[in-house]
Design a protein around this motif. Sequence first.
Motif, PDB file in Angstrom:
ATOM      1  N   HIS A 173      27.929  -0.592 -40.483  1.00  0.00           N
ATOM      2  CA  HIS A 173      29.104  -0.756 -41.347  1.00  0.00           C
ATOM      3  C   HIS A 173      29.728  -2.131 -41.112  1.00  0.00           C
ATOM      4  N   LEU A 174      29.896  -2.871 -42.205  1.00  0.00           N
ATOM      5  CA  LEU A 174      30.467  -4.218 -42.164  1.00  0.00           C
ATOM      6  C   LEU A 174      31.966  -4.133 -42.402  1.00  0.00           C
ATOM      7  N   GLN A 175      32.758  -4.762 -41.512  1.00  0.00           N
ATOM      8  CA  GLN A 175      34.209  -4.591 -41.569  1.00  0.00           C
ATOM      9  C   GLN A 175      34.921  -5.671 -42.396  1.00  0.00           C
ATOM     10  N   VAL A 208      28.566  -2.319 -48.209  1.00  0.00           N
ATOM     11  CA  VAL A 208      29.024  -2.668 -46.857  1.00  0.00           C
ATOM     12  C   VAL A 208      28.515  -1.684 -45.809  1.00  0.00           C
ATOM     13  N   ASN A 209      27.792  -0.634 -46.250  1.00  0.00           N
ATOM     14  CA  ASN A 209      27.114   0.143 -45.209  1.00  0.00           C
ATOM     15  C   ASN A 209      25.708   0.565 -45.594  1.00  0.00           C
ATOM     16  N   LEU A 210      24.884   0.725 -44.561  1.00  0.00           N
ATOM     17  CA  LEU A 210      23.462   1.042 -44.697  1.00  0.00           C
ATOM     18  C   LEU A 210      23.115   2.087 -43.652  1.00  0.00           C
ATOM     19  N   THR A 255      23.478   3.805 -38.559  1.00  0.00           N
ATOM     20  CA  THR A 255      24.348   3.448 -39.679  1.00  0.00           C
ATOM     21  C   THR A 255      25.074   2.158 -39.333  1.00  0.00           C
ATOM     22  N   THR A 258      29.635  -2.727 -37.211  1.00  0.00           N
ATOM     23  CA  THR A 258      29.535  -1.622 -36.264  1.00  0.00           C
ATOM     24  C   THR A 258      28.201  -0.918 -36.490  1.00  0.00           C
ATOM     25  N   VAL A 317      27.321   3.468 -29.846  1.00  0.00           N
ATOM     26  CA  VAL A 317      27.895   2.550 -30.833  1.00  0.00           C
ATOM     27  C   VAL A 317      27.876   1.137 -30.265  1.00  0.00           C
ATOM     28  N   HIS A 370      26.182   2.441 -35.474  1.00  0.00           N
ATOM     29  CA  HIS A 370      26.275   3.791 -34.882  1.00  0.00           C
ATOM     30  C   HIS A 370      24.889   4.424 -34.839  1.00  0.00           C
TER      31      HIS A 370
END
Lengths: 139, 139, 139
Positions: free
Chosen positions: B41-43, B99-101, B39, B133, B5, B135
Amino acid sequence: MKQRVFQITVPTRGRGLYEFTGTVEQHLGETGLQTGLVTLHLQHTSASLLIQENADPEVCRDLERFFARLAPDGDPLFQHTTEGEDDMPAHIRTALTAVNLSIPIVEGRLTLGTWQGIYLWEHRYQSHRRQVTAHFIGE
Amino acid sequence: MKQRVFQITVPTRGRGLYEFTGTVEQHLGETGLQTGLVTLHLQHTSASLLIQENADPEVCRDLERFFARLAPDGDPLFQHTTEGEDDMPAHIRTALTAVNLSIPIVEGRLTLGTWQGIYLWEHRYQSHRRQVTAHFIGE
Amino acid sequence: MKQRVFQITVPTRGRGLYEFTGTVEQHLGETGLQTGLVTLHLQHTSASLLIQENADPEVCRDLERFFARLAPDGDPLFQHTTEGEDDMPAHIRTALTAVNLSIPIVEGRLTLGTWQGIYLWEHRYQSHRRQVTAHFIGE
């Protein structure tokens, strides 16, 4: 490396956003994963999964107002109307948002931002029991 | 099978699209993964992650023009206005995008198409340091 | 835990929705996975991946009508026009929907809902051979 799958039921009382972050966190705790990935998949085509601000409830109401104006109920453009005037707008809203989400797990927690919550967005007028599959992988 | 990560910071200078494909590729190189999945992910809830064309910069400007017309700043429809006239439109844009891909990895490379780039789309007027983030899982 | 990656080609005959759920299910069968996750990634910026109702074909036609009104071809707002009047609307539609999807696998099957199908949504007028990478992980 291990996997766990949970079936989550989110009961809805008509159109609106229903937060279920706590349910996902609870299942994460049951897996014991420290590092990994959770993927949520909603098994419907007239509701959505959405990550949005969970601080000011006015944000959810404004989202609702905006989408109601963008894809109006009873729009004469639509031919698929047998299931009600809110049905095709519900499909449109689902297409414009998402039915699956993937969130990394770090140090045993979802990597959500400070103001992020996980929502089921019900697009139909009536109450439903919406089904979400939660797949965890990691260690 | 292994996981890694990374926390990626994308600095923004106000509304617009900021490509960070290279940062993701660099971290992929550090993992040494040949086959796998990343993956992102935008916080945040007022910016998006987007995969779009990175050939003609006019595409990004047209995306910006379209979304500015679709969810206008200062729209009297919105009640959540205390954080500025661009705040609720930013939440709307985030709901309309993602917000995630998740992108598969094959032969040590992201399986992006020839013209695909990974963008952070800043929806607020002001500069921010956006947190993503990343992963990785695979082998 | 194991992984498999497949490259799927979806031929299109111009704008519209093309279901390819069966192809994904066939590859799932080849992996032999009982529990896991499949991630689909589309390698283009003028087409989308979409999970939608596959019962009434009128739903797909209404989706098409709605998006044609929302992002009209030949809109004078757009500057990126050298590839045709349908090109920038295609990028907009892609931004408003998605290019990747992740679906959990349980008991050897995709956890799609009763009415959910996986679609390639072609946004250009012309025929294309669209490329989708399918990454499977699980056991």
